[in-house]
Design a protein around this motif. Structure first.
Motif, PDB file in Angstrom:
ATOM      1  N   UNK A 173      -5.216  11.372  -1.576  1.00  0.00           N
ATOM      2  CA  UNK A 173      -6.012  11.991  -2.643  1.00  0.00           C
ATOM      3  C   UNK A 173      -6.670  10.968  -3.551  1.00  0.00           C
ATOM      4  N   UNK A 174      -6.006   9.810  -3.751  1.00  0.00           N
ATOM      5  CA  UNK A 174      -6.519   8.821  -4.699  1.00  0.00           C
ATOM      6  C   UNK A 174      -7.010   7.543  -4.020  1.00  0.00           C
ATOM      7  N   UNK A 175      -7.158   7.573  -2.708  1.00  0.00           N
ATOM      8  CA  UNK A 175      -7.590   6.371  -1.965  1.00  0.00           C
ATOM      9  C   UNK A 175      -6.733   5.173  -2.360  1.00  0.00           C
ATOM     10  N   UNK A 176      -5.431   5.428  -2.505  1.00  0.00           N
ATOM     11  CA  UNK A 176      -4.503   4.400  -3.000  1.00  0.00           C
ATOM     12  C   UNK A 176      -3.954   3.557  -1.855  1.00  0.00           C
ATOM     13  N   UNK A 177      -3.798   2.263  -2.130  1.00  0.00           N
ATOM     14  CA  UNK A 177      -3.186   1.371  -1.149  1.00  0.00           C
ATOM     15  C   UNK A 177      -1.670   1.340  -1.303  1.00  0.00           C
ATOM     16  N   UNK A 178      -1.199   1.402  -2.553  1.00  0.00           N
ATOM     17  CA  UNK A 178       0.235   1.431  -2.816  1.00  0.00           C
ATOM     18  C   UNK A 178       0.767   2.856  -2.813  1.00  0.00           C
ATOM     19  N   UNK A 179       2.069   3.015  -2.538  1.00  0.00           N
ATOM     20  CA  UNK A 179       2.667   4.343  -2.487  1.00  0.00           C
ATOM     21  C   UNK A 179       3.569   4.585  -3.681  1.00  0.00           C
ATOM     22  N   UNK A 180       3.330   5.657  -4.445  1.00  0.00           N
ATOM     23  CA  UNK A 180       4.272   6.017  -5.509  1.00  0.00           C
ATOM     24  C   UNK A 180       5.666   6.230  -4.927  1.00  0.00           C
ATOM     25  N   UNK A 181       6.660   6.034  -5.760  1.00  0.00           N
ATOM     26  CA  UNK A 181       8.046   6.070  -5.304  1.00  0.00           C
ATOM     27  C   UNK A 181       8.575   4.674  -5.061  1.00  0.00           C
ATOM     28  N   UNK A 182       7.650   3.700  -4.912  1.00  0.00           N
ATOM     29  CA  UNK A 182       8.012   2.290  -4.724  1.00  0.00           C
ATOM     30  C   UNK A 182       7.567   1.498  -5.957  1.00  0.00           C
ATOM     31  N   UNK A 183       8.197   0.353  -6.220  1.00  0.00           N
ATOM     32  CA  UNK A 183       7.793  -0.448  -7.382  1.00  0.00           C
ATOM     33  C   UNK A 183       6.398  -1.039  -7.217  1.00  0.00           C
ATOM     34  N   UNK A 184       5.796  -1.437  -8.329  1.00  0.00           N
ATOM     35  CA  UNK A 184       4.418  -1.916  -8.315  1.00  0.00           C
ATOM     36  C   UNK A 184       4.252  -3.406  -8.164  1.00  0.00           C
ATOM     37  N   UNK A 185       5.335  -4.116  -7.919  1.00  0.00           N
ATOM     38  CA  UNK A 185       5.210  -5.561  -7.713  1.00  0.00           C
ATOM     39  C   UNK A 185       5.220  -5.876  -6.217  1.00  0.00           C
ATOM     40  N   UNK A 186       4.951  -7.129  -5.815  1.00  0.00           N
ATOM     41  CA  UNK A 186       4.906  -7.472  -4.385  1.00  0.00           C
ATOM     42  C   UNK A 186       6.259  -7.293  -3.695  1.00  0.00           C
ATOM     43  N   UNK A 187       6.220  -6.968  -2.409  1.00  0.00           N
ATOM     44  CA  UNK A 187       7.451  -6.810  -1.630  1.00  0.00           C
ATOM     45  C   UNK A 187       8.242  -8.111  -1.550  1.00  0.00           C
ATOM     46  N   UNK A 188       7.581  -9.240  -1.772  1.00  0.00           N
ATOM     47  CA  UNK A 188       8.260 -10.540  -1.714  1.00  0.00           C
ATOM     48  C   UNK A 188       9.280 -10.709  -2.830  1.00  0.00           C
ATOM     49  N   UNK A 189       9.271  -9.830  -3.840  1.00  0.00           N
ATOM     50  CA  UNK A 189      10.246  -9.902  -4.932  1.00  0.00           C
ATOM     51  C   UNK A 189      11.632  -9.441  -4.503  1.00  0.00           C
ATOM     52  N   UNK A 190      11.712  -8.670  -3.401  1.00  0.00           N
ATOM     53  CA  UNK A 190      12.984  -8.037  -3.021  1.00  0.00           C
ATOM     54  C   UNK A 190      13.335  -8.348  -1.570  1.00  0.00           C
TER      55      UNK A 190
END
Length: 509
Positions: A301-318
């Protein structure tokens, strides 16, 4: 009719100031009240301050710490960092930036009489907490000018984030004539790639190249920054060639622009979330609301690259990606009895995009749980006050990280933090934050980060809003400008080009 008058006024204004010169023009949604770096709170002032002032380090568009005011910094032990200053780093009057300029700035930030929001960046320095409580004086902070060229930081406890903190836009040197209540606008000299040359209150400000800034592109142009509050008006200015750079393209317009050469997406390190008022005591209700939203549908709906439900920082943080999954059946099992209508507040500063996001959640919760919500769109000041005093049942809050670390993302949920609007108070989380602050091994930091986010999801009940990508438009007339993942714009290498090829990372210096 309101927009027609706004466009008419802006066209008249820009026809007077816009010519054939090679001035780089962009806009801010709000006019800053001051150019005092310690008043920096949000992105608006950051876009200006980061080009007027530079600190010991800069965080570049490729994710690297780059020395600016520092020639080099080295750890003497786990609690002493010593920085040798760059002799080429000068004020705009040609005089050298010296260690005392940093001491002056940092002791001012920590002074409780100033009440700077950035004092939190210095709380691991020796005596910082005692200064904040009045037990020590600001000049007893753990920062010392050993010589005019050597600056020493003494810590109360180890801080693995310290060098990243020293790249923050607020932690910059200041000259003796720092802004005061009597003269609030700006100091008389700067140490960044630009200097302030003119400020027309309510209209625009003009910046010119700082000829004493080392390493800047010699052809960098003048800057003109306009104050335009509405997305539609800013887009009109870009489309008609009045500005060179559009900071935010509404999500609804992405499909129409994404194939154009002016369009680009930049991933940001932020922490945006939907939170719940402390008055919402039911853990089951929070759980149900967090699992009753189809996040994949949101992306479409929002042409979003990231998915809500997940944090907004890079995956390399975890070490593993901690996310909430859509599960309407499980969500319904947590519901008991009839649920009252919930209030859902958000800031009007987010424009149409945030309003549409709120309406989307409103529809999801009605569809999957039968819960009604009333959306409240509040002016920024009113919204902030409501969060601090009496939050709505549900609210959306987010911020750009001031440094590229997990600690910057989650420390705001610690006990007593000014931004802990959900009033999260958890012993395990407090211990985790202390350990994350001390830990230098990347593998262990990733594990702690993931566990911290899981605690926020499972115990605080927040719904992270995923990685945010800002859609922007840029003119092909300029290159050499950069935006990093912290949404900081570096214009030190900006210059006009003759070719029609441009982009945010075209300069490789």
């Amino acid at each position: 009719m309101k927009h027609w008058f706004l466009f008419f006024f802006l066209n008249l204004f820009f026809l007077q100031v816009f010519g054939a010169d090679k001035t780089f023009r962009f806009h801010l949604f709000e006019e800053p009240a001051t150019l005092d770096p310690i008043a920096l709170d949000g992105i608006e002032l950051n876009y200006v301050i980061s080009n007027l002032f530079r600190g010991l380090y800069r965080y570049d568009e490729r994710g690297r710490l780059r020395p600016e005011g520092a020639k080099r910094c080295q750890w003497k032990n786990s609690q002493i960092l010593e920085c040798h200053l760059n002799p080429q780093f000068k004020w705009s009057d040609g005089t050298r930036v010296v260690a005392d300029d940093y001491v002056r700035s940092f002791t001012r930030i920590i002074d409780p009489a100033i009440a700077s929001v950035h004092a939190r960046l210095l709380m691991t320095l020796k005596n910082a907490k005692k200064i904040q409580t009045g037990q020590r004086k600001p000049n007893e902070l753990g920062i010392k000018a050993i010589t005019s060229e050597i600056l020493r930081f003494e810590l109360e406890v180890p801080d693995s984030d310290l060098e990243y903190k020293l790249a923050a836009s607020a932690l910059v040197p200041l000259p003796p004539d720092v802004p005061t209540k009597d003269h609030p606008s700006a100091p008389s000299k700067f140490c960044g790639p630009y200097v302030l040359s003119q400020w027309q209150r309510g209209k625009s400000m003009m910046l010119e190249p700082n000829i004493h800034y080392f390493g800047g592109n010699p052809k960098r142009p003048k800057l003109e920054i306009f104050f335009v509050s509405e997305d539609s008006a800013a887009l009109h200015l870009f489309e008609t060639g009045r500005i060179s750079f559009l900071r935010r393209l509404p999500a609804a317009l992405i499909p129409a622009y994404k194939t154009k050469k002016e369009f680009f997406l930049t991933p940001l390190s932020r922490f945006d979330y939907i939170g719940f008022s402390p008055s919402i005591k039911s853990k089951d209700l929070k759980f149900a609301l967090s699992r009753a939203a189809d996040f994949e549908e949101f992306k479409r709906a929002f042409s979003a690259s990231g998915r809500p439900g997940c944090p907004g920082f890079p995956e390399s943080f975890v070490d593993k990606w901690p996310c909430i999954d859509f599960d309407p059946k499980l969500a319904k099992t947590k519901m008991s009895g009839e649920q009252k209508k919930l209030t859902f507040a958000l800031s009007a500063q987010g424009g149409d995009d945030l309003r549409r996001v709120a309406e989307w959640y409103q529809g999801q919760w009605k569809k999957h749980l039968g819960i009604e919500t009333e959306i409240q769109l509040l002016e920024p000041g009113v919204y902030r006050n409501s969060l601090e005093t009496r939050p709505a049942d549900v609210f959306r809050y987010g911020f750009s990280l001031d440094r590229p670390t997990c600690l910057a993302a989650i420390e705001g949920f610690t006990r007593g933090h000014k931004d802990n609007f959900v009033k999260f108070d958890d012993v395990d989380f407090e211990k985790l934050i202390v350990n994350l602050q001390k830990e230098k091994r990347q593998s262990e930091r990733k594990i702690l980060c993931r566990k911290g986010v899981e605690l926020l999801i499972n115990r605080a009940g927040i719904i992270p809003q995923g990685r945010i990508h800002f859609a922007m438009l840029r003119s092909a007339e300029f290159e050499g400008w950069h935006i990093n993942e912290l949404n900081q714009m570096d214009l030190s290498q900006l210059h006009p080009v003759d070719s029609q090829v441009s982009g945010p990372t075209s300069d490789k210096n």
